[in-house]
Motif scaffolding. Structure first.
Motif, mmCIF file in Angstrom:
data_model
loop_
_atom_site.group_PDB
_atom_site.id
_atom_site.type_symbol
_atom_site.label_atom_id
_atom_site.label_comp_id
_atom_site.label_asym_id
_atom_site.label_seq_id
_atom_site.Cartn_x
_atom_site.Cartn_y
_atom_site.Cartn_z
ATOM 1 N N HIS A 61 0.856 -1.198 0.000
ATOM 2 C CA HIS A 61 0.000 0.000 0.000
ATOM 3 C C HIS A 61 0.885 1.239 0.000
ATOM 4 O O HIS A 61 1.392 1.664 1.033
ATOM 5 C CB HIS A 61 -0.927 0.007 1.223
ATOM 6 N N HIS A 63 1.698 5.180 -2.320
ATOM 7 C CA HIS A 63 1.192 6.176 -3.280
ATOM 8 C C HIS A 63 2.378 6.899 -3.903
ATOM 9 O O HIS A 63 2.922 7.832 -3.326
ATOM 10 C CB HIS A 63 0.272 7.186 -2.581
ATOM 11 N N LYS A 173 -8.965 -0.638 -6.431
ATOM 12 C CA LYS A 173 -9.000 0.027 -5.126
ATOM 13 C C LYS A 173 -10.306 0.816 -5.019
ATOM 14 O O LYS A 173 -10.618 1.640 -5.882
ATOM 15 C CB LYS A 173 -7.814 0.989 -5.011
ATOM 16 N N HIS A 234 -6.117 -0.210 5.939
ATOM 17 C CA HIS A 234 -6.157 0.548 7.206
ATOM 18 C C HIS A 234 -6.769 -0.288 8.339
ATOM 19 O O HIS A 234 -6.105 -0.572 9.312
ATOM 20 C CB HIS A 234 -6.864 1.899 7.076
ATOM 21 N N ASP A 302 1.331 3.113 3.358
ATOM 22 C CA ASP A 302 0.639 4.327 2.899
ATOM 23 C C ASP A 302 1.658 5.437 2.600
ATOM 24 O O ASP A 302 1.399 6.624 2.828
ATOM 25 C CB ASP A 302 -0.385 4.804 3.936
HETATM 26 ZN ZN LIG Z 1 -3.534 5.036 0.961
#
Ligand SMILES: [Zn+2]
Length: 388
Positions: A61, A63, A173, A234, A302
């Motif tokens: 996960h 970005h 996603k 999460h 993340d």
């Molecule tokens: Zn994320």
């Protein structure tokens, strides 16, 4: 091509640790692993000394289009897709340098990370293996709407999934709840109905793709399990005034096939968002409750969403996982074999064994007894080529 024989003091192969390994690599693939022994005379021997060799880490996960600066969203909105691609290349390189040889990007704009994947597939030694979700599917003006993935209704969702499949994404996603970084949305509120979520997961699976649900609240986590999502991203059990475990939903998670992708890890010395800091003790007890109940979890980052989340923060995330009561080898599995399996790459990534891609990391010390050793990188191999 000559066979490479890599010697080290220890090997964590994705499941357990052995001493004095020799890992044989040819044409980018691990072709054999032995404990001790003598390599054949025509092999090129590389003795890395007192290090532990392990599979390259998998960050499921991340970005790549967020720059991990003080205002990643503002910066994203101020540049075009070509500039986003340039930044994504930098982020991916930083991950590779830390031994993160596979990254799963869970939200871009304009399929920028799909373009990056195509580039790196042609030149694998210049970056990690990239899996891409494209623009995350969200509700009108929902979380991350500015990434371009707004849709609604069962038909709209099915069309959005099909369009991403046509673009060649690796995962679907869906933003099942709002998120902290999008004004006007609330992380504890569902932004799709259960039938819409079910349609998303079903359509993803019809296209042979795994489905990942960004879900912060108990209601959203339960809905994602019912919908058949492969991962809950999460899994933080946020409420209107903090975070609190829902033991019924935790039991439901444990009984399901759904894997929780715990987005952990902060770079020391960098500011952590106040909203996160305020609930950190609650989050620790929530994740501990999930582990105690037998919920399957992987460790992710993340990365990109702020200065405490650079694209090489994953080793710190693995360290945090120990707060939930597991020993270091479980944390290592959660960033290697378990993470690869959660991404659908269980047959090629996350292990050091014959037939697996030769994506390898060597660190000083023994991370299976001291997880901080993951930060002591001594060598990185991508597709059989040493890149650090
Ligand atoms: Zn994320």
């Amino acid at each position: 091509m000559t066979m490479l024989a890599i010697r080290a003091a220890r090997l964590f192969d994705g499941t357990g640790t052995t001493a004095d390994p020799i890992v044989y690599v040819k044409d980018g693939i691990v072709v054999g692993v032995s404990a001790g022994g003598t390599p054949p005379s025509d092999a090129e021997v590389l003795d890395l000394g007192p290090v532990t060799l392990l599979p390259g880490l998998v960050d499921a996960h991340t970005h790549l289009v967020f720059d991990a600066g003080p205002d990643p969203v503002g910066r994203l909105l101020s540049v075009d897709d070509d500039e986003l691609l340039r930044g994504a290349r930098v982020a991916a390189t930083r991950a590779l340098h830390a031994g993160i040889t596979t990254v799963r990007d869970l939200g871009d704009r304009g399929y920028v990370t799909r373009r990056l994947r195509a580039e790196l597939d042609r030149a694998p030694h210049t970056g990690p293996h990239v899996l891409s979700a494209g623009p995350p599917i969200t509700s009108p003006r929902g979380h991350c709407w500015w990434l371009g993935g707004e849709t609604s209704g069962v038909d709209g969702i099915r069309a959005a999934v099909a369009s991403r499949a046509e673009h060649g994404v690796d995962v679907i996603k869906v933003l099942a709840t709002g998120g902290e970084i999008t004004r006007g949305t609330k992380p504890y509120l569902l932004q799709f109905s259960p039938p819409e979520l079910a349609a998303a997961a079903d359509e993803a699976h019809r296209h042979g793709l795994p489905a990942a649900a960004h879900a912060h609240s108990a209601e959203a986590i339960a809905a994602a399990i019912d919908a058949g999502f492969d991962t809950v991203e999460h899994g933080s059990f946020l409420t209107a005034d903090g975070a609190s475990p829902d033991y019924d939903v935790i039991g439901k998670l444990a009984a399901s096939e759904t894997i929780v992708s715990a987005t952990l890890g902060y770079l020391p010395g960098e500011p952590v968002p106040a909203s996160t800091a305020a609930i950190s003790a609650a989050l620790t007890s929530i994740f501990t409750a999930q582990r105690d109940a037998g919920v399957r979890m992987i460790v992710t980052s993340d990365a990109g969403i702020g200065p405490s989340k650079p694209h090489d923060v994953l080793p710190y995330a693995a360290e945090m996982f120990l707060l939930f009561g597991d020993p270091a080898p479980a944390a290592l599995r959660a960033v290697t074999s378990d993470a690869a399996a959660a991404c659908g790459l269980g047959a090629t990534k996350g292990r050091v064994a014959a037939g697996y891609d030769a994506d390898l990391l060597a660190v000083a010390g023994n991370p299976a007894s001291d997880i901080t050793a993951l930060r002591e990188v001594r060598a990185v191999f991508r597709a059989g080529v040493r890149v650090r």
